[in-house]
Design a protein around this motif. Structure first.
Motif, PDB file in Angstrom:
ATOM      1  N   LEU B 224       0.839  -1.332   0.286  1.00 28.58           N
ATOM      2  CA  LEU B 224      -0.018   0.082   0.077  1.00 28.58           C
ATOM      3  C   LEU B 224       0.974   1.244   0.010  1.00 28.58           C
ATOM      4  N   THR B 225       1.886   1.365   0.905  1.00 30.91           N
ATOM      5  CA  THR B 225       3.024   2.349   0.844  1.00 30.91           C
ATOM      6  C   THR B 225       4.257   1.666   0.457  1.00 30.91           C
ATOM      7  N   PRO B 226       5.232   2.535   0.320  1.00 29.40           N
ATOM      8  CA  PRO B 226       6.636   2.163   0.418  1.00 29.40           C
ATOM      9  C   PRO B 226       7.580   1.540   1.633  1.00 29.40           C
ATOM     10  N   LEU B 227       6.512   1.325   2.780  1.00 26.98           N
ATOM     11  CA  LEU B 227       7.149   0.893   3.900  1.00 26.98           C
ATOM     12  C   LEU B 227       7.277  -0.622   4.211  1.00 26.98           C
ATOM     13  N   GLU B 228       6.566  -1.482   3.177  1.00 28.30           N
ATOM     14  CA  GLU B 228       6.305  -2.973   3.289  1.00 28.30           C
ATOM     15  C   GLU B 228       7.591  -3.587   2.742  1.00 28.30           C
ATOM     16  N   GLY B 229       7.977  -4.660   3.313  1.00 28.17           N
ATOM     17  CA  GLY B 229       8.816  -5.746   2.661  1.00 28.17           C
ATOM     18  C   GLY B 229      10.267  -5.725   3.103  1.00 28.17           C
ATOM     19  N   LEU B 230      11.220  -5.347   2.638  1.00 28.85           N
ATOM     20  CA  LEU B 230      12.446  -5.718   2.893  1.00 28.85           C
ATOM     21  C   LEU B 230      13.050  -4.581   3.815  1.00 28.85           C
ATOM     22  N   VAL B 231      14.054  -4.668   4.568  1.00 26.61           N
ATOM     23  CA  VAL B 231      14.670  -3.802   5.498  1.00 26.61           C
ATOM     24  C   VAL B 231      15.405  -2.717   4.570  1.00 26.61           C
ATOM     25  N   MET B 232      15.244  -1.651   4.854  1.00 25.06           N
ATOM     26  CA  MET B 232      15.620  -0.557   3.784  1.00 25.06           C
ATOM     27  C   MET B 232      16.687   0.572   4.584  1.00 25.06           C
ATOM     28  N   GLY B 233      16.960   1.575   4.038  1.00 28.36           N
ATOM     29  CA  GLY B 233      17.685   2.353   4.811  1.00 28.36           C
ATOM     30  C   GLY B 233      17.449   2.906   6.146  1.00 28.36           C
ATOM     31  N   THR B 234      16.094   3.424   5.992  1.00 35.72           N
ATOM     32  CA  THR B 234      15.731   4.253   7.492  1.00 35.72           C
ATOM     33  C   THR B 234      14.304   3.281   7.631  1.00 35.72           C
ATOM     34  N   ARG B 235      13.672   2.540   6.655  1.00 33.87           N
ATOM     35  CA  ARG B 235      12.513   1.978   6.776  1.00 33.87           C
ATOM     36  C   ARG B 235      12.613   0.380   7.295  1.00 33.87           C
ATOM     37  N   SER B 236      11.495   0.288   8.072  1.00 31.04           N
ATOM     38  CA  SER B 236      11.402  -1.197   8.997  1.00 31.04           C
ATOM     39  C   SER B 236      11.268  -2.437   7.747  1.00 31.04           C
ATOM     40  N   GLY B 237      10.511  -2.172   6.594  1.00 25.46           N
ATOM     41  CA  GLY B 237       9.926  -3.209   6.132  1.00 25.46           C
ATOM     42  C   GLY B 237       8.962  -4.166   7.040  1.00 25.46           C
ATOM     43  N   ASN B 238       8.473  -5.267   6.795  1.00 25.10           N
ATOM     44  CA  ASN B 238       7.648  -5.978   7.568  1.00 25.10           C
ATOM     45  C   ASN B 238       8.002  -6.074   8.885  1.00 25.10           C
ATOM     46  N   VAL B 239       6.929  -5.879   9.705  1.00 24.62           N
ATOM     47  CA  VAL B 239       6.749  -5.853  11.173  1.00 24.62           C
ATOM     48  C   VAL B 239       5.547  -6.512  11.508  1.00 24.62           C
ATOM     49  N   ASP B 240       5.229  -6.964  12.741  1.00 23.34           N
ATOM     50  CA  ASP B 240       3.923  -7.523  13.177  1.00 23.34           C
ATOM     51  C   ASP B 240       3.082  -6.529  13.206  1.00 23.34           C
ATOM     52  N   PRO B 241       1.747  -6.763  12.643  1.00 22.31           N
ATOM     53  CA  PRO B 241       0.727  -5.601  12.576  1.00 22.31           C
ATOM     54  C   PRO B 241       0.276  -5.519  13.995  1.00 22.31           C
ATOM     55  N   GLY B 242       0.708  -6.293  14.902  1.00 21.69           N
ATOM     56  CA  GLY B 242       0.248  -5.811  16.457  1.00 21.69           C
ATOM     57  C   GLY B 242       1.459  -5.081  16.906  1.00 21.69           C
ATOM     58  N   LEU B 243       2.378  -4.699  16.484  1.00 26.59           N
ATOM     59  CA  LEU B 243       3.371  -3.843  17.070  1.00 26.59           C
ATOM     60  C   LEU B 243       2.931  -2.536  17.208  1.00 26.59           C
ATOM     61  N   HIS B 244       2.108  -1.641  16.410  1.00 25.95           N
ATOM     62  CA  HIS B 244       1.677  -0.440  16.836  1.00 25.95           C
ATOM     63  C   HIS B 244       0.985  -0.300  17.983  1.00 25.95           C
ATOM     64  N   GLU B 245       0.039  -1.187  18.126  1.00 30.21           N
ATOM     65  CA  GLU B 245      -0.869  -1.066  19.200  1.00 30.21           C
ATOM     66  C   GLU B 245       0.221  -1.284  20.485  1.00 30.21           C
ATOM     67  N   PHE B 246       0.940  -2.533  20.557  1.00 26.55           N
ATOM     68  CA  PHE B 246       1.996  -2.503  21.448  1.00 26.55           C
ATOM     69  C   PHE B 246       2.798  -1.524  21.840  1.00 26.55           C
ATOM     70  N   MET B 247       3.398  -0.632  20.960  1.00 21.79           N
ATOM     71  CA  MET B 247       3.987   0.433  21.211  1.00 21.79           C
ATOM     72  C   MET B 247       3.104   1.607  21.844  1.00 21.79           C
TER      73      MET B 247
END
Ligand code: ADP
Ligand code: ADP
Lengths: 400, 400
Positions: B224-247
């Motif tokens: 949907l956005t350029p944030l998904e997938g691989l590890v990038m320079g400063t972008r996380s790529g994939n994380v657990d979708p429960g991470l946002h609520e957890f943090m």
């Protein structure tokens, strides 16, 4: 020598009484709707299955009912230990543990990681210690098996303080099942587990795959929570990490609403366009040409095959793929479609063998000469009972 | 016949003037710090590179500077078209489009999907239409190439209304680069693109892989956005979708703070423990034994190899793997480690060839007889210029 196995959820207790030496389950059942009106326990004992009301509906009262059943069977005095399934053991537990006050405190410290499950597990343990006083109680963790993962597999590429201060990392779940079916697969393949590279796929309402190298987990698809990875019954699995902010902005949803929707209104259930999350019904509907059901099954298989391929990278070499869980043990359709998509890794189906491996029937389902794929019926109660006895044997210096 | 290519960001404009028939870039450059004090354009012309201030610092003034440069070169009258890079074309654009008011409105309708990029693209197009009036302007979309993905690849398992009402689906990015290097790889392999199954890995500051079947994208790691997938320079790529609520719960962060951290304070930068996101520096530090740098490079490679394996499932058969982007074109280390982890798919490195394919040098880097892997220097400007001319040729009925 008998082992009682308990799995305490927020409104239910699953129980099983096992005789490990005779390989027998003497009694099993489920107390449901605890904390609500009409709490009831279903008790199964060989052919016989009965419902018993649980007046009051607390854990204590459920265990009262269970004690009465054990007394009626005349086996209560033979129970030597109680094994508890505990969902989250954090980084603290890489093995089952004899429960004492320090262990209870450590399970409590993991509550933030499993805010729905660990409190119920704790309350259940306390009530069981009351009801089955004098016995050793052992905690068996869903996460423990995956504590052998290397850092490249368990670290997320998120701010370091999130890991160090808040424990944000991949933990993985279904550990008892992955460990059990890996060992069973080695037995069925007549090869030592220590030498095998296995991908195990636990496909139930929750779904995860694991890479098991020499009996140790080296990667798995679930992460910090059981929401990551595969398409599941009502859980989304992987999404774009930018999705939450997008939905908050576009639809005015709160973060909690987004997360709840990803846990409860997603997965097979949403892809099928509201047909529900039961793979049996989806397969039937897909067979009748229902578009949503077809998409749901196809996406489930596609995402599964992709995750298995990722696990193959973690292993470097795959000696076998193992299917388990309600879908893995019963859906010949899902297994056939998954192996077809995994031809690139050398998998090839034996359609006849596949058709036979249903309703608890374990066995090889791959074409002779291709990379082995097999169905293994999981048995988490048995595994918890064995782990419980191993902890006790280690405690007393006696080998299990 | 010359083509001007423009890439308008929120505070910058990249430009290039190409002569497609002579295969020449006559002029290229970057206007930076637009909208701020000290806006400046760097203009390159064969060996010569100069800085020119952009007084005022608006798009209009940047284009004034550019026009003066073109006049000085005496080439402004030979420009036949302007091609614009546009980040998000949603589901509306599966190909480049001649810009008219309807196309502008459609790009505007995609603003929610790319709230940072599309508004800048739109403002840049409007200013360029003023500055280069009378010429046809063409929009070339980063997402268009991936519009051929099948539903299993582009649908998330999220509530259906999120897709239908809000356009939540996988779009994918870097389309121009994936398409370009796939075509170049076919040329280098001397095989028709239509018959090839390629995995293309664009590894720059942003990173994505794509599965390209017969020249068409069938899956990609960004979503949907350029944030998904691989590890990038400063972008996380994939994380657990429960991470946002957890943090949010554990650290009291707002959803916007979590999302911003995943975009700007994650990836290589966080895994390295603050060493930054430049792969050159990370490789050097890893060589000196720096733990964070080692983890960052290892996790980057591991996640890349897993995604490539997923793309192999999408393709069923992989004819070649293509590396491009700053890291893909230059890091022999990353490529070697990636191919090593992909041995399970039949890849094997030729270390000598790999060492030579750096600094813009394209070529095969795989061992003879193994599945081909190659380095292809990407050229998004050239691709945009070609697509621009193709749109015009189609418009006038003349074949490009
Ligand atoms: N014969 C069958 N064919 C296809 N799917 C089945 C079959 N039997 C059970 N399932 C599926 O198994 C899933 C439940 O798996 P199970 O392991 O029992 O769940 P849990 O994860 O809750 O323990 C459901 O999606 C159900 O539809
Ligand atoms: N010689 C090199 N070795 C390793 N990495 C390199 C080398 N040269 C450039 N890079 C890396 O390429 C990345 C930038 O890629 P590039 O494609 O230029 O970025 P962008 O995505 O912004 O266009 C940076 O991580 C940089 O460190």
């Amino acid at each position: 020598m008998l082992t009682l196995v308990l799995n305490c959820g927020s409104s239910s207790v699953k129980f099983a009484l096992l005789d490990l030496s005779a390989n027998l389950t003497l009694l099993s059942g489920l107390a449901e709707r605890l904390g609500q009106a009409g709490a009831v326990a279903t008790v199964s004992r060989s052919e016989d299955k009965r419902s018993v009301p649980v007046p009051g509906g607390s854990y204590a009262e459920a265990f009262e009912v269970l004690r009465a059943e054990l007394d009626a069977l005349g086996v209560r005095e033979q129970i030597r230990a109680v094994g508890h399934r505990v969902v989250h053991g954090g980084e603290r537990f890489s093995a089952p543990a004899l429960i004492d006050s320090e262990v209870m405190a450590a399970i409590r410290a993991c509550v933030p990681l499993a805010p729905l499950h660990n409190p119920a597990n704790l309350a259940g343990i306390e009530a069981a210690q009351e009801a089955f006083g004098g016995l050793p109680h052992v905690a068996v963790f869903d996460t423990a098996f995956h504590q052998t993962m290397p850092e490249v597999a368990f670290r997320y590429a998120v701010p370091e303080s999130w890991y160090v201060q808040h424990g944000v990392r991949r933990y993985g779940f279904h550990g008892t099942s992955h460990a059990y079916v890996a060992a069973e697969a080695a037995r069925m393949l007549a090869r030592p587990l220590e030498k095998l590279n296995l991908v195990t796929a636990h496909l139930g309402n929750g779904c995860s795959v694991a890479a098991v190298q020499g009996g140790r987990s080296v990667d798995t698809s679930m992460g910090l929570t059981p929401l990551e990875g595969l398409v599941m019954g009502t859980r989304s699995g992987n999404v774009d990490p930018g999705l939450h902010e997008f939905m908050a902005r576009q639809a005015g949803l709160s973060l909690t609403q987004v997360t709840t929707a990803l846990n409860k209104e997603s997965g097979l259930s949403s892809l099928s366009g509201g047909l529900g999350s039961d793979m049996r019904e989806l397969e039937a509907a897909a067979g009748r040409g229902h578009t949503g059901a077809r998409l749901a099954v196809a996406a489930f298989v596609y995402r599964l095959a992709k995750e298995v391929a990722g696990m193959a990278v973690a292993l470097g070499r795959v000696d076998a793929l193992v299917f388990t869980g309600g879908i893995g043990e019963n859906s010949a359709t899902v297994r056939a479609a998954t192996l077809e998509q995994l031809g690139v890794l050398g998998f090839r189906l034996d359609p006849q063998a596949n058709a036979q491996a249903v309703r608890g029937q374990s066995g090889l389902i791959s074409w002779p000469g291709s990379v082995p794929a097999l169905v293994v019926k999981t048995n988490e109660e048995l595994s918890i009972a064995r782990q419980t006895q191993q902890v006790l044997a280690a405690q007393t210096g006696v080998r299990a």
